[in-house]
Design an enzyme around this catalytic site. Sequence first.
Site, PDB file in Angstrom:
ATOM      1  N   TYR A   1       0.822  -1.255  -0.120  1.00 24.85           N
ATOM      2  CA  TYR A   1      -0.026  -0.026   0.045  1.00 24.85           C
ATOM      3  C   TYR A   1       0.971   1.300  -0.049  1.00 24.85           C
ATOM      4  O   TYR A   1       1.806   1.332   0.810  1.00 24.85           O
ATOM      5  CB  TYR A   1      -1.022   0.061   1.164  1.00 24.85           C
ATOM      6  CG  TYR A   1      -1.476   1.487   1.387  1.00 24.85           C
ATOM      7  CD1 TYR A   1      -3.036   1.588   0.847  1.00 24.85           C
ATOM      8  CD2 TYR A   1      -0.987   2.612   1.789  1.00 24.85           C
ATOM      9  CE1 TYR A   1      -3.635   2.723   0.899  1.00 24.85           C
ATOM     10  CE2 TYR A   1      -1.594   3.844   1.904  1.00 24.85           C
ATOM     11  CZ  TYR A   1      -3.089   3.767   1.472  1.00 24.85           C
ATOM     12  OH  TYR A   1      -3.520   5.196   1.572  1.00 24.85           O
TER      13      TYR A   1
ATOM     14  N   GLU B   1      -3.127   7.600  -4.263  1.00 22.32           N
ATOM     15  CA  GLU B   1      -3.028   6.143  -3.430  1.00 22.32           C
ATOM     16  C   GLU B   1      -2.725   5.224  -4.445  1.00 22.32           C
ATOM     17  O   GLU B   1      -3.554   5.156  -5.428  1.00 22.32           O
ATOM     18  CB  GLU B   1      -4.553   6.127  -2.616  1.00 22.32           C
ATOM     19  CG  GLU B   1      -4.461   5.038  -1.978  1.00 22.32           C
ATOM     20  CD  GLU B   1      -5.769   4.463  -1.078  1.00 22.32           C
ATOM     21  OE1 GLU B   1      -5.837   4.869   0.290  1.00 22.32           O
ATOM     22  OE2 GLU B   1      -6.767   4.401  -1.837  1.00 22.32           O
TER      23      GLU B   1
END
Length: 394
Positions: free
Chosen positions: A119, A205
Site C-alpha cells: 500500500y 493512493e
Amino acid sequence: MNLHEYQAKELLKKYNLPILNGKSYIKKLEQLEIDVNYIKGPPWVVKSQIHAGGRGAGKFLDPFNDKGGVQIVNTKSEVVNVANGMMSNTLITKQTGKAGKEVNRIYLEEGCQIEREYYLSILIDRKTSNLMLMVSDAGGVDIEKVAENTPNKIQYINFNDLSNFNIPDTLMQKLKFNDDEFMQFKMIVKNLCIAFIELDASLIEINPLVVTEEKKLVLLDAKINIDDNALFRQPELEKLKDLSEENQLELEASQNDMAYIKLDGQIGCMVNGAGLAMATMDIIKQFDKEPANFLDLGGTANKERAIKAFKIIQSDQNVKSVLINIFGGIIHCDMIASGIIEAIKELNFKLPVVVRFQGTNASKGRDIINNSSLGLFSIDDLSEAASKAVELSN
Ligand code: GDP
Ligand code: MN
C-alpha cells in the site's frame, strides 16, 4: 475532485511511473473487441471504473458470474464477455452504499504475475503541513483494517524538503525490499511526489503497488484526488470530471460558487460561512435531529443566491423545515431578509422557515421577516431557532 483509475494512470504515465498498458471505454465496447488483440495477455484484467474503492471485492446487482468489479481473465472471448457483463451493470462495494454505482466506463489492462502487494499513498500531513508518504507491506487489502489491527505495519515518512524527497534507508528492511527493488521504490515515490505537487493533488493512493515475479515494481491501481480549490489553474484536469459521478445538487451549487453537501437529515440549513454552517449543524444534532445539508451561501448572499439555495434545498425530498442562520458583516441582514422574502415568493416555497440574524442591521432584518406575512419565524437565539426548526420538522 475525483478521477477514475484510468485517468489517474494516464496522468501518472507522464511522470515516468511503471504502469501497464491499458485502454479505456466509455459506454461502448466495439473497440475493445479489436484492442484485445493488441494488448498483451493472457492474463488480461478487466476493471470497472467507478468513483469508489473495493471494486475487486464488490458484487454486481445483476451478477453475470461469481466475481467482482475487477476480473482477471485468460481468453480474449472471456475479456469481451466480462466487459459486456460489467458495462451498464451496477456495482455495489463497501464504499458505494447499498444502491451501488452504475458502471459506464471499463478499463482493460494487461495482466501481471504478482509476488507481493504494498500500500502506498502520498498525502498532506495536517499536523506538520508537510507532504507525507504512507506505506505498508500489507497492501492490496483495506488500509483502514491494517491501521486498526496492525498499526505498526504502516510507515509514515514526512517530506519537509521538497527538493529531494529523502527516504531513510531503514525503510528498505521494514518493507522487505532488496537493493534493486528499493531503488525502484525510491524513484516511484519521488515521481509521485512531483506529480502530487504539479497536479495540485490532495491524495495519490496506489493500492496495490506490486512487486512482480520479475522483481519489477508496478502501480496496479491508482486513485488521485485533485484539490477543488486549485481547479482554476488546472483547466485540463477539470475537463476530466465525470459529471455522471457527481451529486447533481452539489454540482449545481458548485457552479454557483456555493458549498453544498447533501446529508441524510430533515432540516435544511442555509448559512453564510463554513464555520457558522458547522455550528448550525451541531446545534441541530443537539436537538436530536439531523441536518439535511451543509450549505454555505458565501459572502454575497443576495436575492439571486437565496433563490438558488432555496431551489437546491427544495429539490431534496427529505427536507421538512429550513433553518436560516446569517451573520451580517459586510452584507447587511436587512438586504438578505429582502432577498429571502423575494425568493420565497418567487418560488412559492411552502416549507416552514426559521430565520436567525445577528450582526449588521439584524434588527431591521427581523422587522422585514416579521412583517412579511409569509408565516416565517424570526428568532434571535440560535438554540431557540434550532429547536423551533426541529419542532416544525415533526
Ligand atoms: P479495488 O478493489 O477497487 O481497489 O481495485 P484494484 O485495482 O486494487 O484491484 C483489486 C485487486 O485485483 C488488486 O488488489 C490485485 O490483487 C488484483 N489485480 C489487479 N490487477 C492485477 C493483475 O494484473 N494481475 C493479478 N494477478 N492481479 C491483479
Ligand atoms: Mn485498489
